[in-house]
Design a protein around this motif. Structure first.
Motif, PDB file in Angstrom:
ATOM      1  N   GLY A 104     -40.684   6.246   2.999  1.00  0.00           N
ATOM      2  CA  GLY A 104     -39.808   5.439   2.170  1.00  0.00           C
ATOM      3  C   GLY A 104     -38.481   5.139   2.823  1.00  0.00           C
ATOM      4  N   ASP A 105     -37.665   4.436   2.053  1.00  0.00           N
ATOM      5  CA  ASP A 105     -36.346   4.071   2.552  1.00  0.00           C
ATOM      6  C   ASP A 105     -35.253   4.951   1.971  1.00  0.00           C
ATOM      7  OD1 ASP A 105     -37.405   2.004   4.027  1.00  0.00           O
ATOM      8  OD2 ASP A 105     -37.275   0.576   2.373  1.00  0.00           O
ATOM      9  N   ASP A 106     -35.615   6.131   1.486  1.00  0.00           N
ATOM     10  CA  ASP A 106     -34.612   7.026   0.910  1.00  0.00           C
ATOM     11  C   ASP A 106     -33.629   7.440   1.997  1.00  0.00           C
ATOM     12  OD1 ASP A 106     -35.974   6.850  -1.454  1.00  0.00           O
ATOM     13  OD2 ASP A 106     -37.167   8.666  -1.088  1.00  0.00           O
ATOM     14  N   PRO A 107     -32.356   7.452   1.668  1.00  0.00           N
ATOM     15  CA  PRO A 107     -31.356   7.815   2.696  1.00  0.00           C
ATOM     16  C   PRO A 107     -31.461   9.294   3.063  1.00  0.00           C
ATOM     17  CG  PRO A 107     -30.330   7.604   0.542  1.00  0.00           C
ATOM     18  CD  PRO A 107     -31.746   7.125   0.368  1.00  0.00           C
ATOM     19  N   ALA A 108     -31.129   9.564   4.303  1.00  0.00           N
ATOM     20  CA  ALA A 108     -31.108  10.940   4.786  1.00  0.00           C
ATOM     21  C   ALA A 108     -29.719  11.515   4.590  1.00  0.00           C
ATOM     22  CB  ALA A 108     -31.484  10.987   6.264  1.00  0.00           C
ATOM     23  N   ASP A 109     -29.670  12.839   4.466  1.00  0.00           N
ATOM     24  CA  ASP A 109     -28.367  13.461   4.357  1.00  0.00           C
ATOM     25  C   ASP A 109     -27.717  13.510   5.749  1.00  0.00           C
ATOM     26  OD1 ASP A 109     -29.813  15.372   5.662  1.00  0.00           O
ATOM     27  OD2 ASP A 109     -29.904  16.749   3.945  1.00  0.00           O
ATOM     28  N   ALA A 110     -26.486  13.951   5.801  1.00  0.00           N
ATOM     29  CA  ALA A 110     -25.749  13.947   7.064  1.00  0.00           C
ATOM     30  C   ALA A 110     -26.423  14.802   8.133  1.00  0.00           C
ATOM     31  CB  ALA A 110     -24.305  14.411   6.821  1.00  0.00           C
ATOM     32  N   PRO A 111     -26.857  16.039   7.850  1.00  0.00           N
ATOM     33  CA  PRO A 111     -27.530  16.824   8.909  1.00  0.00           C
ATOM     34  C   PRO A 111     -28.847  16.200   9.376  1.00  0.00           C
ATOM     35  CG  PRO A 111     -26.742  18.255   7.165  1.00  0.00           C
ATOM     36  CD  PRO A 111     -26.608  16.853   6.647  1.00  0.00           C
ATOM     37  N   GLY A 112     -29.536  15.503   8.431  1.00  0.00           N
ATOM     38  CA  GLY A 112     -30.827  14.936   8.803  1.00  0.00           C
ATOM     39  C   GLY A 112     -30.724  13.603   9.506  1.00  0.00           C
ATOM     40  N   ALA A 113     -29.516  13.063   9.670  1.00  0.00           N
ATOM     41  CA  ALA A 113     -29.374  11.752  10.306  1.00  0.00           C
ATOM     42  C   ALA A 113     -29.825  11.769  11.756  1.00  0.00           C
ATOM     43  CB  ALA A 113     -27.912  11.301  10.195  1.00  0.00           C
ATOM     44  N   ARG A 114     -29.639  12.913  12.410  1.00  0.00           N
ATOM     45  CA  ARG A 114     -30.005  12.987  13.826  1.00  0.00           C
ATOM     46  C   ARG A 114     -31.505  12.853  14.038  1.00  0.00           C
ATOM     47  NH1 ARG A 114     -28.473  18.804  15.970  1.00  0.00           N
ATOM     48  NH2 ARG A 114     -29.444  17.863  17.831  1.00  0.00           N
ATOM     49  N   GLU A 115     -32.305  13.066  12.981  1.00  0.00           N
ATOM     50  CA  GLU A 115     -33.753  12.975  13.107  1.00  0.00           C
ATOM     51  C   GLU A 115     -34.274  11.581  12.806  1.00  0.00           C
ATOM     52  OE1 GLU A 115     -35.376  15.875  10.550  1.00  0.00           O
ATOM     53  OE2 GLU A 115     -34.403  17.598  11.538  1.00  0.00           O
ATOM     54  N   LEU A 116     -33.425  10.705  12.289  1.00  0.00           N
ATOM     55  CA  LEU A 116     -33.913   9.387  11.903  1.00  0.00           C
ATOM     56  C   LEU A 116     -34.425   8.590  13.098  1.00  0.00           C
ATOM     57  CD1 LEU A 116     -31.317   8.201   9.221  1.00  0.00           C
ATOM     58  CD2 LEU A 116     -33.688   8.903   8.886  1.00  0.00           C
ATOM     59  N   TRP A 117     -33.725   8.689  14.218  1.00  0.00           N
ATOM     60  CA  TRP A 117     -34.168   7.915  15.395  1.00  0.00           C
ATOM     61  C   TRP A 117     -35.525   8.392  15.895  1.00  0.00           C
ATOM     62  CZ3 TRP A 117     -33.617   3.516  17.564  1.00  0.00           C
ATOM     63  CH2 TRP A 117     -34.077   3.303  18.873  1.00  0.00           C
ATOM     64  N   ASP A 118     -35.733   9.717  15.949  1.00  0.00           N
ATOM     65  CA  ASP A 118     -37.026  10.227  16.379  1.00  0.00           C
ATOM     66  C   ASP A 118     -38.127   9.781  15.434  1.00  0.00           C
ATOM     67  OD1 ASP A 118     -35.803  11.485  18.515  1.00  0.00           O
ATOM     68  OD2 ASP A 118     -35.560  13.382  17.439  1.00  0.00           O
ATOM     69  N   ARG A 119     -37.860   9.812  14.136  1.00  0.00           N
ATOM     70  CA  ARG A 119     -38.854   9.349  13.176  1.00  0.00           C
ATOM     71  C   ARG A 119     -39.129   7.867  13.334  1.00  0.00           C
ATOM     72  NH1 ARG A 119     -36.286  11.177   7.698  1.00  0.00           N
ATOM     73  NH2 ARG A 119     -37.836   9.673   6.924  1.00  0.00           N
ATOM     74  N   HIS A 120     -38.052   7.109  13.589  1.00  0.00           N
ATOM     75  CA  HIS A 120     -38.245   5.668  13.802  1.00  0.00           C
ATOM     76  C   HIS A 120     -39.122   5.396  15.019  1.00  0.00           C
ATOM     77  CE1 HIS A 120     -37.424   1.443  14.549  1.00  0.00           C
ATOM     78  NE2 HIS A 120     -36.967   1.775  15.763  1.00  0.00           N
ATOM     79  N   ARG A 121     -38.868   6.104  16.133  1.00  0.00           N
ATOM     80  CA  ARG A 121     -39.672   5.891  17.335  1.00  0.00           C
ATOM     81  C   ARG A 121     -41.117   6.309  17.110  1.00  0.00           C
ATOM     82  NH1 ARG A 121     -37.225   5.096  22.186  1.00  0.00           N
ATOM     83  NH2 ARG A 121     -39.371   4.652  22.767  1.00  0.00           N
ATOM     84  N   GLU A 122     -41.313   7.392  16.355  1.00  0.00           N
ATOM     85  CA  GLU A 122     -42.663   7.850  16.072  1.00  0.00           C
ATOM     86  C   GLU A 122     -43.411   6.834  15.217  1.00  0.00           C
ATOM     87  OE1 GLU A 122     -44.950  11.659  13.987  1.00  0.00           O
ATOM     88  OE2 GLU A 122     -42.777  11.669  14.269  1.00  0.00           O
ATOM     89  N   GLU A 123     -42.740   6.312  14.188  1.00  0.00           N
ATOM     90  CA  GLU A 123     -43.381   5.307  13.338  1.00  0.00           C
ATOM     91  C   GLU A 123     -43.643   4.026  14.114  1.00  0.00           C
ATOM     92  OE1 GLU A 123     -40.622   4.982  10.201  1.00  0.00           O
ATOM     93  OE2 GLU A 123     -41.201   6.873   9.225  1.00  0.00           O
TER      94      GLU A 123
END
Length: 962
Positions: free
Chosen positions: A390-409
């Motif tokens: 989904g497009d649910d926002p990530a919290d501040a600590p989890g922001a660093r994982e968004l790029w890895d998840r994006h590349r994986e997707e």
């Protein structure tokens, strides 16, 4: 209604075109792409004909496909996979000459699943009446490992199961479900993959090795390569090798709870839980599908196998119609899960080549018992839907994982595709007549089944040709090459016997005994383990191949020089407590024709072998000899010439003077000619003073010696007080020489001065004997000493002329007449050395030249002495530089007493001549014995008697700084 009509093939061209595009495999530059599910919507009467059309097109092209009809459907997912495997690998699924698809991983997984089912059925379950041999074997294995005595012994159970697993691993390429094909089939299957490439690589390596190194290394490379290929083939017929491929199971997330190897994994599947739960069954089904897809990937992976490149159609799994509850529905759902979760070795989403088409009625509910639960087609589409989160926002600590998840997707979308299901309603007709189905991609020409074998045969034939050419070019594996004329040239330690290969001789080869002695002495040096110095002999060790009569080979000179080397080596090694002398032989070919090429070999060898301290030989004064001296001078190797008497020997390019590295033992032609002219004028030759002399020399432009000696004698004879008359005649070949002598004998001179080569002296002597009147005198230089060595008795019996010549050394000079009671160690040892190698009474035409043996003995003994001196002073192995320094500046020590006289060199300005080198005059008596009649120069340091010597022909000036 239009929706109820069943369309004909002409109206289904769009569907057929889509099907062709789905199963068409793109070329390598585009890469393999995962195909979406083709879902045909309509009733069974509409989807079944389309499915049959798909199957017909695949069958006509001999492309792999599996058609699962609604009648007699498989009961479960393993049943679907079993039918798909069987039909995809059938003979009609591949073109002639191409291997069928193989499923070793799926075979193993299905086998373990069968064992599990048999174990779950209990002891009362027996094989059905129509069971195959494989099924009966499975039941027997289960009973064996679940009943005493094995059941009470865990190790015994493991050994029994491991034995069967290894056998199945050995038969990996066979159809394990219908029975093992055995090692022959495995061998042939592997041979198809590796033989053309393996043989071609071995052939190329062998040909390249033969061309760049030598024949022995080429044969070694071929043997090693073929042994490696053979070992690979044999290894693949062993069970342990096949089991290695089953390590794939241990990397899967299904059922692999960190087992200790594949055997532990197999035992985990074989031993079921007390109660079979749905989750465990689902994991096993997922593992089966994953194995099925991995087998397909390996069959289509573009590696070195030609078959993988030849497959231009993806395998197709056709479900004719899927009603609710069909095992194919469950298969599709699990297939979608495996594709979403699958990863390759690099952690990227795995791509498989499977194309799946399925027919489904859009009106069919997913669950007939619950019509409100949704439609079947939606259930299938939902299983293939790609959920990217989904497009649910990530919290501040989890922001660093968004790029890895994006590349994986992003990687998942690239691998799986944005659209996972293609829906086609086969009942709808737009009324448009479409063009014919576009032609599909054809198999690449380079992937033709015969091409690897044709290429293998062509490469192997080319390699055999290259090796054959090299075999003709090479005489031996130790730097010995064959020339276009058939001579063998190069460097040997004595192991190669020059003359045997080219002339077909064995025991009769006059050089074999002395080369064998050199080889034994060199091996003794190697076995001693002591430091050694190496001398390379460069000379003409083979006769002209054009000479068929062995009596004319005139190898007495080379034979004598090699004998002198062996004597010097044995004498030094027996006397020296620490340093040893090693001798190599470098054949420059007859007339030194290949001197430059062999000198380059010596230079290259000296760069690798620092024990080489000097090169000796250079007996013939030819253009090629000069070239060799220049090559070795650039390598800063000291050189000692034995019989080379050309005045300019060792002179470098114009203006550069003499080579500082070349030292000559033979007197220059100027000194020899002065003595010859004096003895001719004073009657020491022939018994009466000569006033007319006919000078005969060779016109060969490469022969520097003959012309130089003739001109030097002419100057010395005509410029003397009251000088005489000289008639100079030159010959180009023995035929010209015969005519020349015949003409000269019509008005014979007082003296014939022969400045030609020993090769033609037989023709000269034969015509002179039968044409000229008796009482003629012939004077020659040391060159014909080789001829005298083989023909002294015949020369003594000639009544027409008497021969005088000027040898560089002679034991007849070491008599009371000239040196009192002094004797030389070389001449004392020489008869014994000859007898030990050639017998007590060697034939006259096989006797080595004593003259050449003496000068080569002097050269080798002097180099060995200086090398030992350097070794003693520096407490280190001698080098070429150290020996050169000792040669160039011998110091104030005692002079070296050689068999050919006292040896001490002048400076470079004079060409490193020997000061006061003896000049001898000898004659052949009627009994064939040689007699020395004159001795000039320093034969010994003191107490020597001098003969009749020219007053103006003094010794060369003493050495001066240069």
């Amino acid at each position: 209604m239009a929706g109820d009509r069943i369309l004909g093939e002409d109206r289904l061209r769009g569907v057929l075109d889509l099907f062709e595009r789905l199963r068409e495999r793109p070329p390598r530059r585009h890469g393999d792409r995962l195909r979406p599910l083709l879902l045909l919507l309509g009733p069974k009467a509409g989807t079944s004909p389309v499915a049959k059309m798909f199957g017909t097109r695949c069958k006509n092209e001999k492309a792999p496909y599996s058609h699962i009809a609604e009648e007699h459907p498989p009961a479960d997912v393993p049943g679907v996979l079993r039918q798909a495997k069987r039909e995809l690998s059938q003979p009609g699924g591949h073109r002639p000459g191409e291997p069928a698809l193989r499923f070793p991983l799926l075979d193993m997984a299905l086998w373990l699943n069968d064992l599990r089912d048999i174990r779950l059925a209990g002891d009362e379950h027996r094989p059905p009446s129509g069971a195959t041999a494989a099924e009966r074997e499975n039941h027997q294995l289960v009973r064996k490992v679940t009943h005493p005595p094995i059941v009470d012994d865990e190790n015994a159970r493991r050994r029994e199961l491991n034995r069967v697993i290894r056998r199945r691993g050995r038969d990996l390429l066979g159809d394990l479900e219908t029975g093992p094909r055995g090692r022959p089939a495995t061998f042939l299957g592997f041979l198809e993959q590796i033989a053309p490439i393996g043989v071609a690589i071995v052939a190329l390596v062998s040909a390249g090795t033969a061309a760049t190194l030598d024949l022995a290394y080429a044969v070694l490379a071929a043997v090693v390569g073929l042994v490696f290929v053979t070992l690979q083939i044999v290894a693949r017929t062993r069970g342990w090798y096949g089991v290695r491929r089953f390590g794939w199971f241990l990397r899967q997330p299904y059922l692999a709870d960190d087992p200790p190897g594949f055997l532990g994994f197999a035992l985990g599947v074989f031993d079921p839980r007390p109660v079979e739960d749905a989750e465990h069954r689902e994991k096993l089904d997922l593992l089966l599908i994953a194995a099925f897809l991995e087998d397909l990937r390996r069959n289509y992976h573009r590696d070195v196998r030609r078959a993988a490149w030849a497959r231009v159609r993806y395998p197709v799994l056709i479900f004719e119609h899927l009603p609710p509850g069909h095992a194919g529905v469950r298969f599709l759902e699990l297939l979608a899960r495996v594709r979403r979760d699958g990863r390759d070795r690099r952690g990227r989403p795995a791509v498989d080549p499977l194309v799946v088409t399925a027919g489904a009625d859009p009106a069919e509910p997913a669950d007939p018992s619950d019509p409100s639960g949704g439609r079947l087609v939606d259930r299938i589409a939902a299983a293939f839907r790609l959920d990217l989160g989904g497009d649910d926002p990530a919290d501040a600590p989890g922001a660093r994982e968004l790029w890895d998840r994006h590349r994986e997707e992003e990687a998942r979308v690239n691998a799986l595709g944005a659209r996972r299901v293609l829906r086609v309603d086969v009942t709808r007709d737009s009324g448009v007549n479409l063009p014919p189905v576009r032609p599909a991609r054809r198999r690449p020409r380079f992937a033709h089944p015969a091409l690897p074998w044709i290429a293998m045969v062509a490469i192997a034939a080319s390699s055999v040709t290259v090796v054959s050419v090299v075999a003709v070019r090479y005489c031996s594996a130790f730097q010995i090459r064959r020339t276009s004329s058939g001579e063998c040239i190069g460097i040997t330690d004595g192991g190669f016997k020059f003359g045997e290969v080219s002339e077909g001789e064995n025991n009769d080869n006059r050089l074999s005994p002395v080369l064998a002695r050199l080889e034994r002495q060199n091996r003794a040096v190697a076995r001693s383990g002591k430091p050694h110095a190496t001398i390379v002999y460069l000379g003409p060790v083979t006769a002209d191949p054009a000479i068929k009569n062995r009596q004319l080979d005139l190898l007495a000179g080379a034979q004598g020089e090699l004998l002198g080397l062996t004597m010097a080596q044995a004498e030094f090694n027996n006397a020296s407590p620490y340093l040893r002398l090693r001798v190599l032989v470098a054949n420059a070919g007859a007339r030194f024709q290949h001197a430059r090429q062999v000198a380059e070999q010596v230079r290259d060898l000296a760069l690798r072998d620092r024990s080489i301290v000097a090169v000796v030989g250079f007996e013939q004064s030819r253009v090629e000899t000069q070239d060799a001296i220049k090559v070795l001078s650039k390598a800063t190797l000291p050189m000692v010439g034995t019989a080379n008497s050309y005045n300019e020997t060792g002179r470098l390019d114009r203006g550069a003077g003499f080579s500082p590295y070349y030292f000559r033992l033979a007197p220059p032609n100027t000194r020899l000619a002065e003595h010859a002219a004096y003895w001719a004028r004073t009657g020491r030759v022939g018994g009466r003073p000569a006033r007319t002399v006919d000078v005969i020399s060779s016109a060969d432009p490469h022969d520097l010696y003959s012309r130089d000696l003739a001109e030097s004698f002419t100057r010395a004879f005509t410029r003397a007080p009251g000088g005489g008359k000289v008639l100079a005649r030159r010959y180009e070949n023995p035929g010209d020489l015969d005519r020349t002598v015949h003409e000269l004998c019509e008005h014979p001179p007082d003296l014939f001065y022969y400045a030609g080569r020993s090769d033609e002296f037989r023709s000269f002597a034969n015509v002179l004997q039968h044409t000229c009147p008796s009482g003629q005198a012939v004077l020659a230089d040391d060159e014909i000493a080789k001829y005298v060595a083989d023909n002294a008795p015949e020369l003594g019996r000639v009544a027409t002329f008497r021969l005088y010549y000027m040898p560089l050394a002679a034991h007849e000079a070491w008599t009371d007449t000239w040196v009192g009671d002094r004797r030389n160690v070389f001449f004392n040892s020489y008869p014994g050395a000859v007898a030990s190698m050639f017998g007590a009474a060697p034939s006259r035409d096989r006797t080595p030249s004593e003259v050449r043996a003496a000068v080569s003995y002097d050269a080798a003994s002097m180099i060995a002495y200086l090398a030992n001196q350097v070794f003693t002073e520096q407490a280190a192995a001698p080098t070429a530089g150290g020996v050169f320094a000792a040669l160039d500046d011998p110091g104030k020590g005692p002079l070296w007493q050689g068999a050919s006289g006292v040896l001490q060199f002048t400076g470079r300005a004079q060409g490193h001549q020997v000061t006061g080198k003896p000049v001898l005059l000898a004659t052949v008596r009627p009994d064939g014995a040689v007699e020395v009649t004159e001795v000039c120069g320093r034969l010994v340091a003191s107490g020597q008697k001098s003969g009749h010597c020219p007053p103006a022909a003094t010794a060369p000036p003493p050495a001066s700084p240069s």
